[in-house]
Design an enzyme around this catalytic site. Structure first.
Site, PDB file in Angstrom:
ATOM      1  N   ASP A   1      75.936  55.847  40.096  1.00 16.11           N
ATOM      2  CA  ASP A   1      74.521  55.597  40.350  1.00 16.11           C
ATOM      3  C   ASP A   1      73.701  56.874  40.151  1.00 16.11           C
ATOM      4  O   ASP A   1      74.136  57.963  40.535  1.00 16.11           O
ATOM      5  CB  ASP A   1      74.339  55.074  41.781  1.00 16.11           C
ATOM      6  N   GLY A   2      72.524  56.707  39.557  1.00 16.40           N
ATOM      7  CA  GLY A   2      71.592  57.831  39.447  1.00 16.40           C
ATOM      8  C   GLY A   2      71.270  58.278  38.038  1.00 16.40           C
ATOM      9  O   GLY A   2      70.522  59.241  37.854  1.00 16.40           O
TER      10      GLY A   2
ATOM     11  N   ARG B   1      75.501  51.587  49.911  1.00 15.26           N
ATOM     12  CA  ARG B   1      75.913  50.190  49.844  1.00 15.26           C
ATOM     13  C   ARG B   1      76.870  50.027  48.667  1.00 15.26           C
ATOM     14  O   ARG B   1      76.923  50.886  47.784  1.00 15.26           O
ATOM     15  CB  ARG B   1      74.705  49.271  49.685  1.00 15.26           C
TER      16      ARG B   1
ATOM     17  N   ASN C   1      72.364  44.051  35.973  1.00 14.49           N
ATOM     18  CA  ASN C   1      71.750  44.951  34.991  1.00 14.49           C
ATOM     19  C   ASN C   1      71.180  44.219  33.785  1.00 14.49           C
ATOM     20  O   ASN C   1      70.311  44.754  33.079  1.00 14.49           O
ATOM     21  CB  ASN C   1      72.755  45.990  34.508  1.00 14.49           C
ATOM     22  N   TRP C   2      71.648  42.990  33.539  1.00 13.41           N
ATOM     23  CA  TRP C   2      71.074  42.206  32.438  1.00 13.41           C
ATOM     24  C   TRP C   2      69.598  41.910  32.672  1.00 13.41           C
ATOM     25  O   TRP C   2      68.873  41.563  31.729  1.00 13.41           O
ATOM     26  CB  TRP C   2      71.839  40.894  32.259  1.00 13.41           C
TER      27      TRP C   2
END
Length: 227
Positions: free
Chosen positions: A15-16, A182, A63-64
């Site tokens: 992530d990021g 999370r 993500n789609w």
């Protein structure tokens, strides 16, 4: 003396990437490209520590829902990454596997996945598992459908054999970069007794030093599996 880890299976939520790019006034895809380079370094670090399995959350089903331009760039970066990782993993003696709804991707991406899997199939030092178009709830629902078709008795062991991860042990440690705390639909069945480690470091900045900190933190923990 080898710096061997006590972990067999490490999982990471990458992530990021987008925030990393935005902070540098760069296009979003540049963050994803930087994330590809970061993962290459972490694979090598895991190899040195004799971690046998590394599963990374690279592209979720959700993500789609991003813009068509970003998804298109993500797929392009993904295909470039698969080519790059194939050569790198072959040198390292690792295999590459894919979990998730691979058929969601263009034929060109699916072909790359198949070719890379086949090329690296005889390597035995470690396995990089890429979770692409993956969602944990979706994986569970697909497993239920397989069980219904097989008419097998629904028991824990039988259910686990229907999951995408049936060939791998559950991860002992899950790392999430980027500051979010999370799991975001990542390995819900497999993570019930995984230790969790969260860091504010954005994924492209994550390196072997940061990995060592996470592994040392894990070694301090007592795992009793509810006993």
């Amino acid at each position: 003396m080898k710096d061997k880890s006590s972990i067999t299976h490490l999982a990471i939520i990458l992530d990021g990437n987008r925030r990393w790019a935005k902070r540098r006034n760069l296009p979003v895809y540049k963050g994803h490209e930087a994330g590809v380079l970061a993962l290459e370094k972490i694979v090598r670090a895991c190899g040195k520590k004799e971690i046998k399995y590394l599963t990374v959350y690279g592209f979720s089903i959700e993500n789609w829902g991003r813009t068509k331009i970003e998804v298109s760039n993500l797929i392009r970066v993904m295909e470039d990454a698969i080519r790059k990782y194939t050569d790198m993993l072959d040198r390292e003696g690792w295999r590459m596997r894919f979990i998730g709804r691979n058929k969601d991707f263009p034929k060109s991406t699916q072909s790359l996945m198949s070719k890379s899997t086949a090329q690296l199939s005889k390597n035995i030092k470690g396995t990089l598992i890429l979770a692409l178009s993956y969602g944990g709830r979706d994986e569970i629902l697909r497993a239920i459908e397989k069980l219904k078709q097989s008419k097998s008795k629904i028991i824990e062991k039988q259910f686990g054999e229907m999951l995408d991860t049936r060939d791998y042990p559950d991860p002992e440690l899950i790392i999430r970069t980027g500051g979010r705390k999370r799991l975001s639909n990542f390995l819900p069945w497999q993570s019930v007794y995984s230790e969790l480690y969260f860091t504010g470091m954005l994924w492209p900045d994550f390196n072997s030093t940061a990995l060592n900190r996470a592994l040392k933190d894990y070694d301090k923990r007592q795992r009793n599996f509810g006993k």
